[in-house]
Design a protein around this motif. Structure first.
Motif, mmCIF file in Angstrom:
data_model
loop_
_atom_site.group_PDB
_atom_site.id
_atom_site.type_symbol
_atom_site.label_atom_id
_atom_site.label_comp_id
_atom_site.label_asym_id
_atom_site.label_seq_id
_atom_site.Cartn_x
_atom_site.Cartn_y
_atom_site.Cartn_z
ATOM 1 N N LYS A 256 4.974 6.427 2.051
ATOM 2 C CA LYS A 256 5.024 6.559 3.421
ATOM 3 C C LYS A 256 5.720 7.022 4.413
ATOM 4 C CE LYS A 256 4.630 1.141 4.374
ATOM 5 N NZ LYS A 256 3.317 1.647 4.851
ATOM 6 N N PRO A 257 5.708 7.376 5.066
ATOM 7 C CA PRO A 257 6.592 8.804 5.585
ATOM 8 C C PRO A 257 8.365 7.835 6.324
ATOM 9 C CG PRO A 257 5.592 8.472 7.527
ATOM 10 C CD PRO A 257 4.347 6.926 6.462
ATOM 11 N N ALA A 263 11.057 -0.525 7.557
ATOM 12 C CA ALA A 263 11.646 -2.329 7.924
ATOM 13 C C ALA A 263 10.490 -2.770 6.629
ATOM 14 C CB ALA A 263 10.578 -1.952 9.251
ATOM 15 N N MET A 264 9.740 -1.806 5.626
ATOM 16 C CA MET A 264 9.545 -2.576 4.903
ATOM 17 C C MET A 264 10.479 -3.308 3.547
ATOM 18 S SD MET A 264 6.780 -1.993 4.819
ATOM 19 C CE MET A 264 6.231 -2.020 7.228
ATOM 20 N N LYS A 265 12.066 -3.251 3.847
ATOM 21 C CA LYS A 265 12.006 -3.852 2.935
ATOM 22 C C LYS A 265 11.556 -5.471 3.138
ATOM 23 C CE LYS A 265 15.870 -4.999 6.510
ATOM 24 N NZ LYS A 265 17.265 -5.089 6.930
ATOM 25 N N GLY A 266 11.030 -5.336 4.517
ATOM 26 C CA GLY A 266 10.748 -6.879 5.387
ATOM 27 C C GLY A 266 9.215 -6.962 5.179
ATOM 28 N N ASP A 267 8.592 -6.211 3.681
ATOM 29 C CA ASP A 267 7.171 -6.610 3.260
ATOM 30 C C ASP A 267 6.547 -7.920 2.994
ATOM 31 O OD1 ASP A 267 4.989 -5.816 3.994
ATOM 32 O OD2 ASP A 267 4.905 -4.116 2.086
ATOM 33 N N MET A 268 7.684 -8.892 2.635
ATOM 34 C CA MET A 268 7.545 -9.939 2.418
ATOM 35 C C MET A 268 7.755 -10.941 2.602
ATOM 36 S SD MET A 268 10.859 -9.823 2.551
ATOM 37 C CE MET A 268 11.030 -11.884 1.911
ATOM 38 N N THR A 325 -2.451 3.520 -2.720
ATOM 39 C CA THR A 325 -1.758 2.869 -3.590
ATOM 40 C C THR A 325 -0.851 2.382 -2.079
ATOM 41 O OG1 THR A 325 -0.033 4.429 -3.405
ATOM 42 C CG2 THR A 325 -1.553 4.099 -5.666
ATOM 43 N N ASP A 326 -0.896 2.664 -1.274
ATOM 44 C CA ASP A 326 0.187 1.789 0.413
ATOM 45 C C ASP A 326 -0.814 0.588 0.501
ATOM 46 O OD1 ASP A 326 1.880 1.544 1.956
ATOM 47 O OD2 ASP A 326 1.668 2.807 3.452
ATOM 48 N N ALA A 327 -2.144 0.561 0.650
ATOM 49 C CA ALA A 327 -2.762 -1.006 0.427
ATOM 50 C C ALA A 327 -2.532 -1.206 -0.654
ATOM 51 C CB ALA A 327 -4.406 -0.913 0.917
ATOM 52 N N GLU A 328 -1.288 -2.453 -0.554
ATOM 53 C CA GLU A 328 -0.839 -2.491 -1.697
ATOM 54 C C GLU A 328 -1.307 -4.506 -1.747
ATOM 55 O OE1 GLU A 328 1.268 -1.831 0.472
ATOM 56 O OE2 GLU A 328 2.835 -3.651 0.215
ATOM 57 N N GLY A 329 -0.763 -4.429 -0.398
ATOM 58 C CA GLY A 329 -0.418 -6.141 -0.400
ATOM 59 C C GLY A 329 -2.012 -7.209 -0.506
ATOM 60 N N ARG A 330 -3.110 -5.964 0.092
ATOM 61 C CA ARG A 330 -3.757 -6.736 -0.736
ATOM 62 C C ARG A 330 -4.863 -6.972 -2.166
ATOM 63 N NH1 ARG A 330 -7.317 -2.360 2.584
ATOM 64 N NH2 ARG A 330 -5.390 -2.814 4.076
ATOM 65 N N LEU A 331 -3.920 -6.288 -2.745
ATOM 66 C CA LEU A 331 -3.973 -6.399 -4.538
ATOM 67 C C LEU A 331 -3.951 -7.446 -4.831
ATOM 68 C CD1 LEU A 331 -4.050 -2.071 -4.930
ATOM 69 C CD2 LEU A 331 -5.891 -3.735 -4.737
ATOM 70 N N ILE A 332 -2.197 -7.423 -4.778
ATOM 71 C CA ILE A 332 -1.260 -8.106 -4.710
ATOM 72 C C ILE A 332 -2.200 -10.397 -4.446
ATOM 73 C CG2 ILE A 332 0.305 -7.167 -5.328
ATOM 74 C CD1 ILE A 332 1.881 -8.943 -2.946
#
Ligand code: BES
Ligand code: MN
Ligand code: ZN
Length: 479
Positions: A256-257, A263-268, A325-332
């Motif tokens: 990501k840029p 904000a990606m600490k909040g991706d959970m 690899t940034d479309a990771e949420g759907r993988l998990i």
């Protein structure tokens, strides 16, 4: 600081008076001129100090009678907690009786939620936190046990929202998957739900290739949490809640840029919403059995990170070619939905900070919802509307599935440029059992806010906790 919220017939001496004022009552208010001059117009959540019989008094706006809904009381409660944070005790007058057609228990619950949510601050990392000193809130009025227990339920739900906020606000460097697993175990022990933690060995044994693939670029091991709660009385069925738990999303090799990464600490946020909901279940006692499935990992760029073109095998046997690899949420989530499906629940709801595209479509304060059951979608919509969290339906057209076609695997993990939130939804659908009603809630927008409101601070909002709890409370087996 935890506050007590008590229904009283008469305020105790020493508590600062807070007085609700509706738009109608404002016309005849003794301080009408003074208040108007300061710009006060009795809008919902407006506050202003005025001289009272015994020192200053806080006036809080409640808006016009015709426009008042449950959320007005949540907003007013939040505004009171903000404006009175330097007080030790306050007594709230003239609020409970302004509910009109709204049931007193609904008014009481929303007011209590607002009073707790408005006092929330993330102070864990401040050396000198400016804590609110508000310890006791008396609400003057009638209603007896029913209203008091509505206060208690509202408080429990709001405290659960605050737990989710703390999790979202904690930096990714410390809230790692092992740390989040530990915290969840503690919460489960304290608040009455069961937590099973799977580590790398068990995750490998379960063949969760999506979770392992995303984790591959990280020095920190993944976790997979299974949560469980059963009602004391009869049960209307089993609802599975799935939450995206990416503790930090760098994007992986599809990096990501810098601006978008903070904000990606909040991706959970999805996992936090599910954990938060479990924290409120004992207090709310919905008549359903609830299971939680939380895949936890960060998404990093280590020397053996998943490469573009790699093919992962999800635990249900389907193969996925990674094009981004940034479309990771759907993988998990694929692994988590497969596991939830294997346990044969009556319904599945997943919550995830899944796509920027959802924010492009709906703006940053609506969650996108989509799924396979109109009945369950309706229940989610009604629940979110009842608790003041905004959701909006997005389409899930099967004819767009061809966007995900891969030359060498069952599917790839991204589609074209358009309809990104729906394409992500179609990807998830591949891992939901045929015939199990399922709804996907994309909270990429509302999980964080960039501006504070009367009930949220900047950053993590705990969005989803209230909708999930309300959904479970009102859940009926969908047709
Ligand atoms: N975690 C992000 C989605 C997100 C973006 C959440 C902004 C909150 C705010 C997700 O993992 C992601 O990176 N999605 C990509 C998907 C794309 C590569 C198909 C996106 O939305 O750009
Ligand atoms: Mn991502
Ligand atoms: Zn992500």
């Amino acid at each position: 600081m935890t506050v007590t919220i008590e229904l009283v017939k008469e305020a105790s001496a020493g508590a600062m008076t807070v007085a609700g004022v509706t738009a109608e009552a404002f016309e005849d208010h003794p301080h009408h001129a003074l208040l108007s001059e300061s710009g006060f117009a009795a809008k919902v959540g407006e506050t202003q100090m005025v001289p009272g019989d015994t020192g200053v008094e806080l006036v809080v706006g409640l808006g016009p009678d015709a426009e008042r809904d449950a959320d007005s009381f949540r907003t007013a409660g939040g505004a009171i907690a903000r404006a009175a944070k330097k007080q030790q005790s306050v007594a709230v007058h003239d609020v409970l009786e302004t509910g009109g057609e709204i049931a007193p228990s609904v008014v009481g619950q929303a007011l209590a939620e607002g009073l707790v949510l408005g006092g929330y601050r993330y102070t864990a990392l401040k050396s000198d936190p400016e804590d609110s000193s508000l310890a006791s809130i008396e609400v003057v009025g009638k209603g007896g046990k029913r209203v008091q227990s509505a206060f208690d339920v509202g408080r429990s739900i709001a405290e659960a929202v605050c737990i989710a906020r703390d999790l979202v606000n904690e930096p990714g460097g410390t809230l790692t998957p092992p740390a989040l697993a530990k915290k969840t175990e503690k919460l489960g022990a304290a608040l009455g739900f069961e937590v099973t933690v799977l580590g790398p060995k068990e995750i490998k044994a379960a063949k969760m290739g999506g979770l392992l693939g995303v984790n591959r670029g990280s020095d920190i091991p993944p976790r997979f949490l299974e949560l469980s709660w059963k009602p004391e009385g009869s049960s209307r069925g089993v609802v599975a809640l799935v939450g995206k738990g990416v503790t930090f999303d760098s994007g992986g090799l599809s990096l990501k840029p810098s601006d978008g990464m903070l904000a990606m600490k909040g991706d959970m946020g999805g996992a936090a919403a599910v954990i938060g909901a479990f924290c409120a279940l004992d207090a709310v006692q919905p008549r359903v059995e609830v299971r939680g499935y939380l895949p936890l990992t960060d998404n990093m760029t280590g020397g053996d990170a998943t490469r573009l073109g790699d093919v992962l095998t999800i635990s249900n046997g389907k193969t996925v070619e990674v094009h981004n690899t940034d479309a990771e949420g759907r993988l998990i989530l694929a692994d988590a939905l497969s596991k939830a499906t294997a346990d044969e629940p009556d319904a599945i709801v997943d919550v995830a900070t899944l796509t920027g595209a959802c924010m492009v479509a709906l703006g940053d304060n609506h969650a996108g919802i989509m799924g396979t059951s109109d009945g369950l979608l309706e229940q989610v919509q009604e629940a979110s509307a009842a608790v003041g969290e905004k959701t909006w339906p997005l389409p899930l057209p099967q004819e767009w599935r061809s966007n995900l076609d891969s030359e060498i695997a069952d599917m790839k993990n991204i589609g074209g440029r358009y309809g990104g939130a729906s394409i992500a939804g179609l990807f998830l659908k591949e891992f939901v059992g045929e015939g199990i009603p399922w709804v996907h809630i994309d909270i990429a927008g509302p999980a964080f806010v960039s501006k504070e409101t009367s009930t949220t601070t900047k950053d993590g909002t705990g969005f989803g906790v209230r909708t999930l709890v309300q959904l479970l409370k009102s859940y009926k087996r969908p047709r």
